[in-house]
Design a protein around this motif. Structure first.
Motif, short mmCIF file in Angstrom:
data_model
loop_
_atom_site.label_atom_id
_atom_site.label_comp_id
_atom_site.label_asym_id
_atom_site.label_seq_id
_atom_site.Cartn_x
_atom_site.Cartn_y
_atom_site.Cartn_z
N GLU A 144 0.83 -1.20 0.00
CA GLU A 144 0.00 0.00 0.00
C GLU A 144 0.87 1.26 0.00
N LEU A 145 1.99 1.19 0.73
CA LEU A 145 2.88 2.34 0.80
C LEU A 145 3.51 2.62 -0.56
N LYS A 146 3.90 1.56 -1.28
CA LYS A 146 4.46 1.74 -2.61
C LYS A 146 3.44 2.41 -3.53
N ILE A 147 2.21 1.90 -3.48
CA ILE A 147 1.15 2.48 -4.32
C ILE A 147 0.89 3.91 -3.92
N LEU A 148 0.86 4.16 -2.61
CA LEU A 148 0.58 5.51 -2.11
C LEU A 148 1.66 6.49 -2.56
N ARG A 149 2.91 6.05 -2.48
CA ARG A 149 4.01 6.91 -2.92
C ARG A 149 3.87 7.24 -4.41
N SER A 150 3.53 6.21 -5.21
CA SER A 150 3.36 6.44 -6.64
C SER A 150 2.21 7.40 -6.90
N ARG A 151 1.11 7.21 -6.17
CA ARG A 151 -0.05 8.09 -6.35
C ARG A 151 0.29 9.53 -5.96
N VAL A 152 1.09 9.67 -4.90
CA VAL A 152 1.47 11.02 -4.46
C VAL A 152 2.31 11.69 -5.53
N LYS A 153 3.26 10.94 -6.14
CA LYS A 153 4.09 11.51 -7.19
C LYS A 153 3.24 11.95 -8.38
N VAL A 154 2.30 11.07 -8.78
CA VAL A 154 1.43 11.41 -9.90
C VAL A 154 0.57 12.62 -9.55
N ALA A 155 0.03 12.61 -8.31
CA ALA A 155 -0.83 13.72 -7.88
C ALA A 155 -0.05 15.03 -7.86
N ASP A 156 1.18 14.98 -7.35
CA ASP A 156 2.01 16.20 -7.30
C ASP A 156 2.31 16.72 -8.70
N ALA A 157 2.66 15.77 -9.59
CA ALA A 157 2.98 16.18 -10.97
C ALA A 157 1.74 16.76 -11.65
N THR A 158 0.59 16.10 -11.43
CA THR A 158 -0.65 16.58 -12.03
C THR A 158 -1.03 17.94 -11.45
N LYS A 159 -0.86 18.07 -10.14
CA LYS A 159 -1.19 19.34 -9.49
C LYS A 159 -0.31 20.47 -10.03
N THR A 160 0.99 20.17 -10.17
CA THR A 160 1.91 21.19 -10.69
C THR A 160 1.53 21.60 -12.10
N LEU A 161 1.24 20.57 -12.93
CA LEU A 161 0.86 20.86 -14.31
C LEU A 161 -0.43 21.66 -14.37
N ASN A 162 -1.43 21.23 -13.60
CA ASN A 162 -2.71 21.94 -13.59
C ASN A 162 -2.55 23.36 -13.06
N LYS A 163 -1.67 23.51 -12.07
CA LYS A 163 -1.43 24.84 -11.52
C LYS A 163 -0.81 25.75 -12.58
N GLN A 164 0.15 25.18 -13.30
CA GLN A 164 0.78 25.96 -14.37
C GLN A 164 -0.22 26.32 -15.45
N MET A 165 -1.07 25.35 -15.79
CA MET A 165 -2.08 25.61 -16.79
C MET A 165 -3.07 26.66 -16.32
N ALA A 166 -3.42 26.57 -15.03
CA ALA A 166 -4.38 27.52 -14.48
C ALA A 166 -3.81 28.94 -14.44
N GLN A 167 -2.49 29.03 -14.30
CA GLN A 167 -1.86 30.34 -14.19
C GLN A 167 -1.56 30.97 -15.55
N LEU A 168 -1.77 30.19 -16.62
CA LEU A 168 -1.53 30.74 -17.95
C LEU A 168 -2.62 31.77 -18.28
N ASP A 169 -2.22 32.98 -18.65
CA ASP A 169 -3.16 34.04 -19.00
C ASP A 169 -3.28 34.08 -20.53
N SER A 170 -4.22 33.29 -21.04
CA SER A 170 -4.36 33.21 -22.49
C SER A 170 -4.73 34.56 -23.08
#
Length: 239
Positions: A144-170
């Motif tokens: 479960e810890l291995k899966i949780l760590r992987s999910r956290v990495k994916v979540a962090d990467a997704t959050k960062t990407l979404n944050k960057q996308m959200a901050q783009l002023d088209s």
């Protein structure tokens, strides 16, 4: 009590890694796995001790059984000896009775050891089940810890990407491009205006020189003069 243990566990997790205001799931899972491994070590130690007591009880059963048979055999030998005249009957009865008493004591000890062994064996079975459960839980939570760590990495990467996308002023980007296009058009128009001014600023002499090729005219005139000096006419040159 459980509440205090929970607080203590949170404190332990905070020692291993600082937690920003809330319980970090990964750190709490890691702490839980460490706790289970400690429980496993204690359970294995206790299991070994109970197994040792079970083995000791088994040895006592065998020892008391051997003593019981030995005293029974001694009583028989004493009676046979008295029967053959090798011992007084009264003394033989006394010693045989003592031997039989010892036999009963050994038999009672054997029964007690049997009961102890059965109890220890039950404890061993129960503790082995607990040990197996702890091992399974450790394996489960490690996965479960291995899966949780992987999910956290994916979540962090997704959050960062979404944050960057959200901050783009088209809209701002489009406006910037429009301003750049306008600036380029303005520079092009300005260059054209300077060209027109340059053309308009030419003097009359420049216009006259542009209308006729001064160099070519002068060269032709010099050529004619040179021909006259040499006596060359156009008809001669043609012949």
């Amino acid at each position: 009590m459980k509440f205090l243990k929970r607080l203590f566990k949170i404190g332990q997790a905070e020692v291993h890694s600082a937690i920003d205001g809330i319980e970090d799931p990964i750190k709490m899972t890691e702490q839980g796995i460490r706790d289970m491994k400690q429980d496993l070590d204690k359970s294995l130690e206790a299991l070994a001790q109970v197994k040792a007591m079970s083995i000791r009880s088994k040895n006592e059963v065998e020892e008391y059984g051997a003593k019981s048979e030995d005293y029974n055999e001694k009583a028989m030998l004493i009676l046979k000896k008295a029967q053959s005249g090798g011992m007084e009957s009264q003394e033989a009865d006394r010693l045989a009775t003592e031997a039989l008493i010892k036999k009963e004591e050994a038999f009672a000890g054997q029964n007690r050891a049997i009961a102890d062994k059965e109890k220890f064996d039950q404890n061993v079975l129960q503790m082995e089940g607990n040990v197996q459960t702890i091992k399974q839980n450790i394996s489960k939570w490690e996965n479960e810890l291995k899966i949780l760590r992987s999910r956290v990495k994916v979540a962090d990467a997704t959050k960062t990407l979404n944050k960057q996308m959200a901050q783009l002023d088209s809209n701002g980007t489009v406006a910037l491009l429009e301003r750049m296009k306008e600036k380029v058009a303005q520079e092009e128009a300005l260059a054209e205006a300077y060209g027109e001014i340059a053309n308009n600023s030419k003097s009359v002499d420049d216009e006259i020189d542009k209308a006729i090729n001064i160099k070519q005219t002068k060269a032709t005139s010099e050529l004619e003069k040179l021909k006259e000096q040499l006596g060359i006419s156009d008809s001669n040159s043609q012949n």
